[in-house]
Structure formats: C-alpha cells, structure tokens
Design a protein around this motif. Structure first.
Motif, PDB file in Angstrom:
ATOM      1  N   TYR A  35      -2.916  -7.018   6.405  1.00  0.00           N
ATOM      2  CA  TYR A  35      -3.624  -6.228   7.331  1.00  0.00           C
ATOM      3  C   TYR A  35      -5.053  -5.883   6.873  1.00  0.00           C
ATOM      4  O   TYR A  35      -5.772  -5.100   7.662  1.00  0.00           O
ATOM      5  CB  TYR A  35      -2.821  -4.739   7.390  1.00  0.00           C
ATOM      6  CG  TYR A  35      -1.682  -4.951   7.779  1.00  0.00           C
ATOM      7  CD1 TYR A  35      -1.551  -4.935   9.409  1.00  0.00           C
ATOM      8  CD2 TYR A  35      -0.457  -4.960   7.081  1.00  0.00           C
ATOM      9  CE1 TYR A  35      -0.151  -4.931   9.716  1.00  0.00           C
ATOM     10  CE2 TYR A  35       0.849  -5.012   7.715  1.00  0.00           C
ATOM     11  CZ  TYR A  35       1.028  -5.155   9.088  1.00  0.00           C
ATOM     12  OH  TYR A  35       2.193  -5.155   9.801  1.00  0.00           O
ATOM     13  N   ASN A  36      -5.581  -6.701   6.283  1.00  0.00           N
ATOM     14  CA  ASN A  36      -7.016  -7.148   5.863  1.00  0.00           C
ATOM     15  C   ASN A  36      -7.792  -5.535   5.316  1.00  0.00           C
ATOM     16  O   ASN A  36      -8.527  -5.048   5.623  1.00  0.00           O
ATOM     17  CB  ASN A  36      -8.006  -7.374   7.034  1.00  0.00           C
ATOM     18  CG  ASN A  36      -9.373  -7.752   6.802  1.00  0.00           C
ATOM     19  OD1 ASN A  36      -9.476  -8.169   5.624  1.00  0.00           O
ATOM     20  ND2 ASN A  36     -10.369  -7.678   7.649  1.00  0.00           N
ATOM     21  N   LEU A  37      -7.034  -5.079   4.479  1.00  0.00           N
ATOM     22  CA  LEU A  37      -7.375  -3.740   3.780  1.00  0.00           C
ATOM     23  C   LEU A  37      -7.823  -4.209   2.331  1.00  0.00           C
ATOM     24  O   LEU A  37      -7.429  -5.327   1.804  1.00  0.00           O
ATOM     25  CB  LEU A  37      -6.055  -2.977   3.583  1.00  0.00           C
ATOM     26  CG  LEU A  37      -5.586  -2.394   5.144  1.00  0.00           C
ATOM     27  CD1 LEU A  37      -4.449  -1.704   4.888  1.00  0.00           C
ATOM     28  CD2 LEU A  37      -6.651  -1.388   5.814  1.00  0.00           C
ATOM     29  N   ALA A 229       0.106  -0.731  11.750  1.00  0.00           N
ATOM     30  CA  ALA A 229       1.572  -1.000  11.957  1.00  0.00           C
ATOM     31  C   ALA A 229       2.341   0.522  11.560  1.00  0.00           C
ATOM     32  O   ALA A 229       2.033   1.190  10.950  1.00  0.00           O
ATOM     33  CB  ALA A 229       1.791  -2.013  10.839  1.00  0.00           C
ATOM     34  N   ARG A 230       3.444   0.415  12.115  1.00  0.00           N
ATOM     35  CA  ARG A 230       4.444   1.399  11.684  1.00  0.00           C
ATOM     36  C   ARG A 230       5.886   0.520  11.649  1.00  0.00           C
ATOM     37  O   ARG A 230       6.486  -0.053  12.491  1.00  0.00           O
ATOM     38  CB  ARG A 230       4.833   2.534  12.734  1.00  0.00           C
ATOM     39  CG  ARG A 230       5.100   2.236  14.071  1.00  0.00           C
ATOM     40  CD  ARG A 230       4.800   3.666  14.845  1.00  0.00           C
ATOM     41  NE  ARG A 230       5.664   3.581  16.077  1.00  0.00           N
ATOM     42  CZ  ARG A 230       5.560   4.653  17.022  1.00  0.00           C
ATOM     43  NH1 ARG A 230       4.791   5.537  16.964  1.00  0.00           N
ATOM     44  NH2 ARG A 230       6.149   4.488  18.205  1.00  0.00           N
ATOM     45  N   ALA A 235       9.747  -4.879   3.190  1.00  0.00           N
ATOM     46  CA  ALA A 235       9.763  -6.160   2.831  1.00  0.00           C
ATOM     47  C   ALA A 235      10.217  -7.200   3.963  1.00  0.00           C
ATOM     48  O   ALA A 235       9.324  -8.278   4.060  1.00  0.00           O
ATOM     49  CB  ALA A 235      11.153  -6.482   1.941  1.00  0.00           C
ATOM     50  N   GLU A 236      10.685  -6.779   4.885  1.00  0.00           N
ATOM     51  CA  GLU A 236      10.889  -7.730   6.322  1.00  0.00           C
ATOM     52  C   GLU A 236       9.690  -7.565   7.368  1.00  0.00           C
ATOM     53  O   GLU A 236       9.519  -8.226   8.168  1.00  0.00           O
ATOM     54  CB  GLU A 236      12.176  -7.375   6.932  1.00  0.00           C
ATOM     55  CG  GLU A 236      13.437  -7.766   5.941  1.00  0.00           C
ATOM     56  CD  GLU A 236      14.942  -7.238   6.491  1.00  0.00           C
ATOM     57  OE1 GLU A 236      14.490  -6.809   7.409  1.00  0.00           O
ATOM     58  OE2 GLU A 236      15.685  -7.335   5.701  1.00  0.00           O
ATOM     59  N   ARG A 237       9.102  -6.300   7.074  1.00  0.00           N
ATOM     60  CA  ARG A 237       7.978  -5.998   7.976  1.00  0.00           C
ATOM     61  C   ARG A 237       8.342  -5.908   9.539  1.00  0.00           C
ATOM     62  O   ARG A 237       7.786  -6.433  10.362  1.00  0.00           O
ATOM     63  CB  ARG A 237       6.783  -6.928   7.974  1.00  0.00           C
ATOM     64  CG  ARG A 237       6.225  -6.649   6.152  1.00  0.00           C
ATOM     65  CD  ARG A 237       5.050  -7.909   6.183  1.00  0.00           C
ATOM     66  NE  ARG A 237       4.964  -7.926   4.496  1.00  0.00           N
ATOM     67  CZ  ARG A 237       3.943  -8.798   3.891  1.00  0.00           C
ATOM     68  NH1 ARG A 237       3.236  -9.217   4.676  1.00  0.00           N
ATOM     69  NH2 ARG A 237       3.910  -8.703   2.625  1.00  0.00           N
ATOM     70  N   THR A 238       9.610  -5.360   9.829  1.00  0.00           N
ATOM     71  CA  THR A 238       9.922  -5.195  10.822  1.00  0.00           C
ATOM     72  C   THR A 238       9.562  -4.009  11.531  1.00  0.00           C
ATOM     73  O   THR A 238       9.415  -2.829  10.796  1.00  0.00           O
ATOM     74  CB  THR A 238      11.695  -5.168  11.058  1.00  0.00           C
ATOM     75  OG1 THR A 238      11.971  -4.342  10.102  1.00  0.00           O
ATOM     76  CG2 THR A 238      12.087  -6.618  10.684  1.00  0.00           C
ATOM     77  N   PRO A 239       9.080  -3.744  12.877  1.00  0.00           N
ATOM     78  CA  PRO A 239       8.760  -2.554  13.518  1.00  0.00           C
ATOM     79  C   PRO A 239       9.773  -1.544  13.415  1.00  0.00           C
ATOM     80  O   PRO A 239      11.024  -1.685  13.642  1.00  0.00           O
ATOM     81  CB  PRO A 239       8.448  -3.057  14.775  1.00  0.00           C
ATOM     82  CG  PRO A 239       9.374  -4.221  15.147  1.00  0.00           C
ATOM     83  CD  PRO A 239       9.527  -4.805  13.891  1.00  0.00           C
ATOM     84  N   ALA A 240       9.149  -0.236  13.244  1.00  0.00           N
ATOM     85  CA  ALA A 240      10.193   0.942  13.287  1.00  0.00           C
ATOM     86  C   ALA A 240      10.593   1.018  14.703  1.00  0.00           C
ATOM     87  O   ALA A 240      10.083   1.130  15.609  1.00  0.00           O
ATOM     88  CB  ALA A 240       9.509   2.146  12.703  1.00  0.00           C
ATOM     89  N   TRP A 248       7.231   3.451   7.798  1.00  0.00           N
ATOM     90  CA  TRP A 248       5.868   3.038   7.017  1.00  0.00           C
ATOM     91  C   TRP A 248       4.852   3.031   7.987  1.00  0.00           C
ATOM     92  O   TRP A 248       4.808   2.080   8.762  1.00  0.00           O
ATOM     93  CB  TRP A 248       6.094   1.923   6.295  1.00  0.00           C
ATOM     94  CG  TRP A 248       7.553   1.860   5.209  1.00  0.00           C
ATOM     95  CD1 TRP A 248       8.799   1.603   5.851  1.00  0.00           C
ATOM     96  CD2 TRP A 248       7.525   2.164   3.989  1.00  0.00           C
ATOM     97  NE1 TRP A 248       9.635   1.708   4.780  1.00  0.00           N
ATOM     98  CE2 TRP A 248       9.113   1.905   3.578  1.00  0.00           C
ATOM     99  CE3 TRP A 248       6.791   2.272   3.041  1.00  0.00           C
ATOM    100  CZ2 TRP A 248       9.386   2.259   2.274  1.00  0.00           C
ATOM    101  CZ3 TRP A 248       7.234   2.446   1.604  1.00  0.00           C
ATOM    102  CH2 TRP A 248       8.494   2.459   1.456  1.00  0.00           C
ATOM    103  N   PHE A 249       3.857   3.952   7.743  1.00  0.00           N
ATOM    104  CA  PHE A 249       2.789   3.828   8.620  1.00  0.00           C
ATOM    105  C   PHE A 249       1.636   2.890   7.730  1.00  0.00           C
ATOM    106  O   PHE A 249       1.488   3.244   6.676  1.00  0.00           O
ATOM    107  CB  PHE A 249       2.150   5.059   8.915  1.00  0.00           C
ATOM    108  CG  PHE A 249       2.553   5.574  10.140  1.00  0.00           C
ATOM    109  CD1 PHE A 249       2.156   5.372  11.487  1.00  0.00           C
ATOM    110  CD2 PHE A 249       3.740   6.347  10.191  1.00  0.00           C
ATOM    111  CE1 PHE A 249       2.634   5.773  12.632  1.00  0.00           C
ATOM    112  CE2 PHE A 249       4.327   6.633  11.521  1.00  0.00           C
ATOM    113  CZ  PHE A 249       3.772   6.542  12.767  1.00  0.00           C
ATOM    114  N   ILE A 250       0.785   2.165   8.277  1.00  0.00           N
ATOM    115  CA  ILE A 250      -0.420   1.531   7.716  1.00  0.00           C
ATOM    116  C   ILE A 250      -1.526   1.690   8.804  1.00  0.00           C
ATOM    117  O   ILE A 250      -1.622   1.316   9.837  1.00  0.00           O
ATOM    118  CB  ILE A 250       0.023  -0.026   7.424  1.00  0.00           C
ATOM    119  CG1 ILE A 250       1.119  -0.451   6.724  1.00  0.00           C
ATOM    120  CG2 ILE A 250      -1.414  -0.778   6.972  1.00  0.00           C
ATOM    121  CD1 ILE A 250       1.424  -1.890   6.658  1.00  0.00           C
TER     122      ILE A 250
END
Length: 255
Positions: A35-37, A229-230, A235-240, A248-250
C-alpha cells in the motif's frame, strides 16, 4: 477502559495473547510495501498493551512510542523495551486526549482496542487526533471487531475456557445488549498462589461497541484520510464482508 487490564495484565502477557502481535509483525512489512506506506521512521502504537508489537518494531529499526491507559500494561511494556537497548517512549494516557502533531510516519491500534470506545463521537475524536499526529503520507492501521463478530461469533458459546494451566484458569462468559450495540466479555480468573498453594479469584468485564464498517470508513474520510483497504484477513488480504468477524483498516494521510 482504565478499570480493566490490572491484575489481568500479567496473565495476558504470559498467555497466548501476544501471539496476535507477533503475527502482525510478520505480515506488516508486506502490507506497508503493497500500500506504499512508510517502511521506516516513527511509530505510535495506541493501546500498546504489554509491548510485544513495540518490541518487534523497535528491533526492526523503528523509533517507537506506545500509549496506553493501563499502568500495569505499560510496566510490562517498559520491561520488554528496556531489554532491546534501544530508545523508546511510553505514554500513560487516553488515546482520546492525543495531542501530538505531524510527528509519526505510522500509527497503529491493534487487537480491537478501538471497540472499547463506546461513543461514536469518541471514534471521530480519535481518528481526527491520529490524522493530526501523522506526517503527510503517513499510515493508520487498525483492526476492530465487526457487528457480526460481536453479536454472532462472540455469542456462539455461552461460556468457554480460554486457558487452563497448573496455576491459571481463565473463563470467558460473553453477553450482549442489542439496543446499546454493545457486547461484554466477563473474564473470570483463578490464580494459584505459589507460596500458600491456594487459589485467588479475580474478575473483569470487558465491554465493546460494534460499529458499521461504512460508518468507520466515512468517519475516516471525513477526518481527511484516504481509505486504502478494509480487509477480513491480513494474511490472505481478502476484503471484509458483512459476515467477517474482524475488519482491518488501512488508511493514509494524503500528501
């Protein structure tokens, strides 16, 4: 929040709970890259607890600051951080009173700590103060129990044993109040005294409030954040989705 995590702090630090922070430490570098943070710099961890996450970030060359309301938790965090031999800052304070400005590259708040804010106005207050505390392009990462998590998953067992050892028995009893939008976890501890060989009983009640994911996102955006993202699973980075137990909010403070 100030009345909990007193006697429970030591039990917490010696049980399975710190594994949550260790898992985040393993996943975080990849998330920051995706996410380029910022991948280095100054970190503020809100509700830092016993310090496992701060310790790991410090060892990864971050300049760390932790904030928590629990003096007992901060004492444990200080012990961890001292062992690293690296500089650190610990603040005994309420995240709603955060008054730092343009100082951090990353702010985190883990293990559904924001659910302990029982008023929607406090959520907005914390988001706004975090926004001010971040440098431009800084990241804000946090997780929360969802409405589904609190009112369905928490309630699936009327009582369960969280841990059972020779000197500790930890029992959890969940309940909920749909009208208030709150769920509570009654934690009953039985602790064995080493000298007397007798058992002491201790009890805490942890109350959390559920917030719709769209409300959290709109509040972040109203405070100036860009929501990247939420996720339902780091680990899997699947959407909520509506049946996710945790979100998980980014988010990022724009340049």
């Amino acid at each position: 929040m100030s009345e909990i995590y007193q006697r429970f702090a030591e039990v917490y630090s010696q049980s399975h709970y710190p594994e949550f922070s260790k898992a985040i430490l393993n996943l975080l570098p990849g998330l920051l890259e995706q996410y380029n943070l910022p991948a280095e710099g100054k970190l503020l961890d809100l509700a830092c607890g016993e310090g496992t996450f701060l310790e790991g970030m410090s060892l990864n060359s971050w300049q760390v600051t932790g904030l928590d309301q629990s003096a007992a938790m901060l004492k444990l965090a200080e012990k961890r951080l001292k062992s690293t031999g690296r500089p650190y800052t610990l603040l005994h304070s309420d995240m709603r009173a955060l008054s730092l400005e343009n100082e951090f590259d990353l702010v985190t708040c883990w293990f559904d700590s924001l659910n302990y804010l029982l008023d929607a106005g406090d959520i907005e207050r914390v988001f706004s103060r975090v926004f001010r505390a971040l440098k431009p392009n800084g990241g804000f990462l946090f997780d929360m129990n969802t409405l589904y998590g609190l009112f369905v998953r928490w309630q699936q067992q009327p009582m369960y044993i969280s841990q059972e050892k020779e000197d500790v028995l930890e029992i959890h009893i969940p309940s909920c109040d749909y009208e208030l939008g709150q769920a509570s976890l009654r934690i009953i501890l039985f602790l064995k005294e080493a000298q007397s060989n007798s058992w002491e009983r201790w009890e805490e009640i942890h109350t959390q409030k559920g917030y719709p994911m769209d409300f959290l996102q709109s509040t972040l955006e109203n405070c100036g954040f860009r929501v990247l993202a939420r996720l339902a699973n780091l680990a899997e980075r699947t959407p909520a989705v509506s049946t996710s137990g945790r979100v998980w909010f980014i988010a990022q403070k724009p340049d």
